[in-house]
Design a protein around this motif. Structure first.
Motif, short mmCIF file in Angstrom:
data_model
loop_
_atom_site.label_atom_id
_atom_site.label_comp_id
_atom_site.label_asym_id
_atom_site.label_seq_id
_atom_site.Cartn_x
_atom_site.Cartn_y
_atom_site.Cartn_z
N THR A 182 -8.62 2.06 -5.61
CA THR A 182 -8.21 0.93 -5.07
C THR A 182 -7.41 0.14 -6.43
O THR A 182 -8.11 0.65 -7.00
CB THR A 182 -8.96 -0.22 -4.15
OG1 THR A 182 -9.25 -0.57 -4.59
CG2 THR A 182 -9.31 0.81 -3.13
N GLN A 183 -6.05 -0.30 -5.70
CA GLN A 183 -6.14 -0.89 -7.16
C GLN A 183 -6.95 -2.28 -7.54
O GLN A 183 -6.52 -2.18 -8.86
CB GLN A 183 -4.00 -2.25 -6.19
CG GLN A 183 -2.92 -0.87 -5.51
CD GLN A 183 -1.97 -1.93 -5.47
OE1 GLN A 183 -1.59 -2.71 -6.53
NE2 GLN A 183 -2.41 -1.87 -4.52
N GLU A 185 0.64 -1.40 0.02
CA GLU A 185 0.13 0.00 -0.25
C GLU A 185 1.11 1.29 0.17
O GLU A 185 0.51 2.07 -1.04
CB GLU A 185 -1.46 -0.31 1.26
CG GLU A 185 -2.24 1.02 1.37
CD GLU A 185 -3.28 0.74 0.52
OE1 GLU A 185 -3.71 1.66 -0.22
OE2 GLU A 185 -3.21 -0.75 -0.56
#
Length: 993
Positions: free
Chosen positions: A693-694, A641
């Motif tokens: 988010t990814q 992260e």
């Protein structure tokens, strides 16, 4: 296989397989030698005119634009008053003995469809123009007249000083100018490089400025200090005759070139090295820079060491820092190229982790240098670098005339002899001793460290740096000058190598097959043809075989059209983040491909485009294309992260940070926000970035490619079968990823509607700059015209609006500049031009400046006055034969522009791509536009101007963005309507184009 074996094999293969192969370029003993590529069909001649001007003549029998560049071997190193050289560059155009009217030269160049520019550097002042072959001689006579015999009218001095001051203030928050000023301030005080070169009212409003101007011109504007490059479509003999006639009359006073007797950073000099300087960044990303002074012999360059530092593949400093979350960019460059000591600057764009620990970056640089340089120059790597240079040189593409002129003078200014190596590697013979001496300068005892951040403060220490107690005078940049501690220096002297930092690996992408394919039967070579339709294979495949350049190069790629999706701040943010992830990863696998002249692109817009362009070696193209697709479809969406935030989230947030925009960009944004039906506010994109988010990015990508339509094209030295093969490689990879290829034409689905402004009143947006310290303000006035292809009035001629708007742009361009900048002194930037919004033409008038009392409201008022004055001028043109002749010359200039051929295969390929991917796919636009230009009369032009610019039917909007220098007024001009809330105003716009 060793690097030596690999390089030898590649060299052998290239020479064995290439029908165009020649032995590597050799250097002769002739000091006037001109070395050119075997693919270069230009003819060159170096001559010395009767007045001692050095002149290089280029006969290019394919160019449709001529170019001339004149360079005086004197810049700000020769001045006694800061900014004087720059000021003289401005003043020479205020009238000459032969042509007393100022700006006559610029107006002629612009109305002839050309362009011009000028610049002042440390050791040179340059003037250049590009224009049609028919007009270059007249333009050159005018330029020579203004440079050689200027009038310097006293009454023009205030406006010229204001123009210089505006240029200074518009760049006052330019971080790179600030950094350079600080570095030079702390250098050897005896050197002249640290002078304030731009100039300002403060430095130029002096009692003897007139006398100093005359003296500077007399001292340095002498023919023996002048070099000229002429590129034109004519024979060398005629060019030589014309050069003597045009330039041979410039006065020769036998002056001496100004010299800088002291070095700014003498190598190993402890008085000026071993410093650590903290400074405040104003608009750019946090960064660190290491500056190493290097003594260079005249015949040696720094290509080897900059190659090592700039490499972005495996083993590089860039990848080492990126994958650890310290940096998002890395590279090197040199400054002060004409100095005996060349400062080599190694720079790094930092993440928050990087600015928190800048010493780690320095340690990494010295670890890499130890690994790469401890055994001296790697001979086989040096040869590999030279091999790539030779390959690029052998298949060199045509340069634009003005680019060629500049490159010639760049060489003439930096070599001791008059030899010219036109694109060739300037260093053919490896001198190991000299190269090792260069490497020896890259050590901890021979550098300065510069650390910049917008978190630093002049009022107190911060988490990442000390209080900045000093200030650079001209750019008001806070900084602190400290010494690097002996403890740090000792640590960096004794760093241990890291196996992850190493020399570049052998390049497996170097092409070896340069076969030129025979032209296939049925290919006329004018426009692309669809060789596979959707009905035949779900994919539309277009192909055009090169019959003009005959070089072993090609373009191939596909556009991916998704199911209809709307643009939102969130989708915009996701696509930006996806591209950021891809761009950082691709260099691990594809940097060597780029070095071998294979360019890979993944672009996002109306659709997603994947493309490769470079050499036409079919095996290598296939390898590069497959590698690119593998990279794109195997992206890592599970980063730690902190690393994801540092290398993806923060850089994309900065991309949409309004604090980093200038007033001109703000003004554009406000106008776009009104007329684009799906406008996305960058500030909303920035907010969205921090919430994504990814996993969401990954899912977005999967959704996007799950249902697509494909249009592919291959252009250049390629057979039909190659075009089909490359398209199938992309198609098969998409299917492998779960894509469904739809047999559907989706080009029109992604066209965006442009909202139609109300006719009549002038709508005004007034806003304060997001950056409260931004000095400059901007007024941007836009008139909506309509769709480019529309017919207007009673004549059924498509593209009438196109012809009108482009003719207006040519006619009014220099007048706009002269009135808004020179006469009214409103700012450094003043412009008038046409811009295409999704096929809808809009005409812009704009000014950016900071003069007190001349805010955006005043700028807008003067733009309105200019529009009225032009109306009267156009009415007068219709009444005289001279005016009508002038109009016909402008029409000819526009027709010449339309029929101008692309200079390279890549230029032509992108032009065809635009048409293939567009919703109308009209390959005959040029012919239609030429008819519209031919049909345009002065009376019709005047009628259109009255309709769209001065009549009650005009559709006009003004964006006024106020910087620090100006207050927002409370009143409006007559006929203006304020837009206090853009979103509410947009909801009232129901008509579209």
């Amino acid at each position: 296989m060793s690097y030596s074996q690999f390089t030898t094999l590649v060299l052998f293969a290239i020479c064995l397989l290439s029908p165009c192969c020649a032995s590597p370029v050799s250097r002769g003993e002739d000091p006037d030698e001109i070395v050119k590529s075997e693919s270069d069909d230009n003819e060159y001649r170096s001559v010395t005119l009767s007045n001692k001007i050095r002149c290089v003549l280029v006969s290019d029998r394919t160019t449709e634009m001529a170019a001339v560049e004149i360079r005086i071997a004197a810049g700000y190193l020769g001045e006694d008053t800061p900014g004087l050289a720059h000021f003289v560059e401005h003043m020479v155009f205020e009238g000459s003995v032969e042509h007393p009217v100022g700006n006559y030269y610029q107006t002629f160049v612009k109305e002839s469809g050309g362009s011009y520019n000028g610049a002042t550097w440390e050791s040179a002042t340059t003037f250049m123009f590009s224009i049609s072959n028919e007009s270059w001689v007249k333009a050159a006579r005018l330029l020579a007249s203004f440079i050689g015999n200027p009038l310097f009218p006293r009454e023009k001095f205030p406006s010229a000083i204001q123009a210089v001051d505006s240029e200074y203030k518009i760049n006052i928050r330019n971080d790179y100018r600030s950094i350079y000023a600080i570095a030079m301030k702390l250098s050897n005080p005896k050197n002249r490089y640290g002078e304030f070169s731009v100039g300002s009212k403060e430095t130029l409003n002096i009692t003897d400025i007139y006398e100093q101007t005359l003296q500077f011109h007399d001292r340095f504007y002498s023919a023996n200090l002048v070099s000229i490059a002429v590129v034109a479509n004519d024979t060398l003999d005629r060019l030589e005759t014309l050069a003597e006639e045009v330039f041979g009359k410039m006065p020769n006073r036998n002056r001496k070139r100004p010299q800088n007797t002291a070095l700014p950073f003498p190598t190993q000099d402890k008085r000026y090295l071993g410093k650590k300087i903290y400074y405040e960044m104003k608009t750019s990303q946090d960064q660190i820079a290491l500056m190493f002074p290097i003594n260079l012999p005249g015949h040696v360059n720094v290509d080897y060491i900059t190659y090592l530092l700039d490499h972005e593949g495996r083993g590089s400093i860039y990848q080492y820092l990126l994958t650890r979350g310290y940096a998002t960019g890395f590279g090197s460059f040199i400054i002060l190229e004409d100095s005996q000591t060349v400062p080599l600057v190694v720079y790094c764009s930092l993440t928050e982790k990087g600015i928190a620990d800048p010493h780690f970056i320095v340690e990494t640089v010295f670890k890499y240098l130890k690994a790469a340089c401890s055994d001296g120059v790697d001979v086989e790597l040096w040869r590999s670098i030279n091999l790539l240079s030779e390959l690029h040189f052998r298949f060199q593409e045509k340069a634009e005339a003005h680019e060629l002129a500049t490159s010639i003078l760049d060489q003439m200014g930096t070599t001791n002899d008059t030899s010219l190596y036109l694109g060739a590697p300037s260093q053919q013979v490896l001198d190991v001793e000299v190269e090792n001496e260069i490497l020896s300068f890259l050590n901890p005892d021979n550098f300065n460290l510069y650390i910049g951040s917008d978190t630093f403060s002049s009022s107190h220490p911060t988490d990442y740096g000390p209080q900045l107690t000093e200030s650079e005078y001209f750019y008001s940049t806070p900084y602190l000058d400290t010494n690097i501690t002996e403890e740090l220096l000792e640590m960096w002297r004794n760093v241990e190598t890291d196996p992850e930092l190493h020399l570049p690996r052998p390049n497996t992408f170097v092409p070896t097959n340069f076969e030129l394919f025979e032209v296939e039967e049925g290919d006329e070579g004018l426009y692309p043809v669809e060789i596979v339709s959707r009905e035949e294979g779900d994919v539309s495949v277009w192909w055009l075989q090169d019959q003009y350049w005959r070089q072993p190069r090609l373009y191939t790629g596909c556009m991916l059209y998704p199911a209809r999706t709307s643009r939102t701040p969130r989708s915009w943010a996701i696509e930006s983040m996806l591209y950021q992830i891809y761009s950082q990863v691709k260099d691990l696998s594809l940097y060597e491909a780029w070095e071998a002249d294979f360019n890979t692109d993944f672009t996002q817009g109306d659709g997603w485009e994947v493309r490769v362009h470079g050499y036409s070696d079919t095996d290598k193209i296939e390898s590069v294309l497959k590698e690119m697709l593998d990279v794109l479809f195997s992206l890592d969406f599970s980063k730690e992260e902190g690393l994801f935030n540092a290398t993806v989230v923060r850089p994309v947030e900065e991309l949409y940070d309004e604090q980093r925009e200038d007033s001109y960009s703000f003004a554009y944004r406000y106008i776009d926000s009104v007329v684009y039906s799906e406008f996305v506010d960058p500030s909303e994109v920035k907010i969205a970035v921090g919430t994504i988010t990814q996993k969401e990015i990954q899912q977005y990508m999967l959704n996007y490619i799950s249902d697509i339509s494909l249009v592919c094209g291959t252009f250049g030295n390629a057979r039909r079968e190659d075009a089909i093969k490359y398209a199938n490689i992309i198609k098969e990879k998409l299917v492998e990823q779960g894509s469904t290829i739809q047999n559907e034409d989706r080009r029109r689905m992604l066209d965006e509607d442009i909202l139609k402004l109300p006719a009549g009143p002038s709508h005004v947006i007034r806003r304060r700059m997001g950056d409260s310290e931004e000095v400059a303000s901007t007024a941007l006035v836009m008139f909506q015209l309509g769709r480019a292809e529309e017919t207007v009035g009673d004549q059924d001629v498509p593209y009438t609006l196109y012809a009108f708007s482009e003719l207006l742009s040519i006619i009014i361009d220099q007048t706009c500049f002269n009135y808004l900048r020179t006469e009214k002194q409103l700012g450094y930037m003043a412009f008038c031009y046409v811009r295409d919004y999704e096929g809808v033409l809009n005409f812009f008038f704009g000014v950016q400046g900071s003069r007190p009392g001349a805010g955006p409201d005043v700028m807008s008022g003067e733009i309105n006055n200019l529009i009225k004055q032009q109306h009267e001028m156009f009415k007068q043109l219709t009444l005289t034969s001279e005016g009508l002749s002038r109009f016909e010359l402008v029409k000819q200039a526009l027709s010449d522009k339309l029929t101008r051929k692309p200079r390279t295969l890549m230029d032509q390929s992108f032009k065809h791509l635009h048409r293939i991917y567009s919703s109308d796919r009209d390959f005959y636009q040029v012919e239609k536009k030429l008819v519209a230009v031919s049909a345009m009369t002065m009376d019709k032009f005047l009628g259109l101007y009255e309709t769209y610019f001065v009549g009650d039917e005009k559709r006009k909007i003004t964006a006024q963005v106020y910087g620090k220098s100006h207050a927002i007024p409370e009143v409006l001009e007559e006929g203006e309507v304020l837009i206090p809330d853009v979103k509410k105003f947009r909801r009232k716009l129901t008509e579209t184009y």
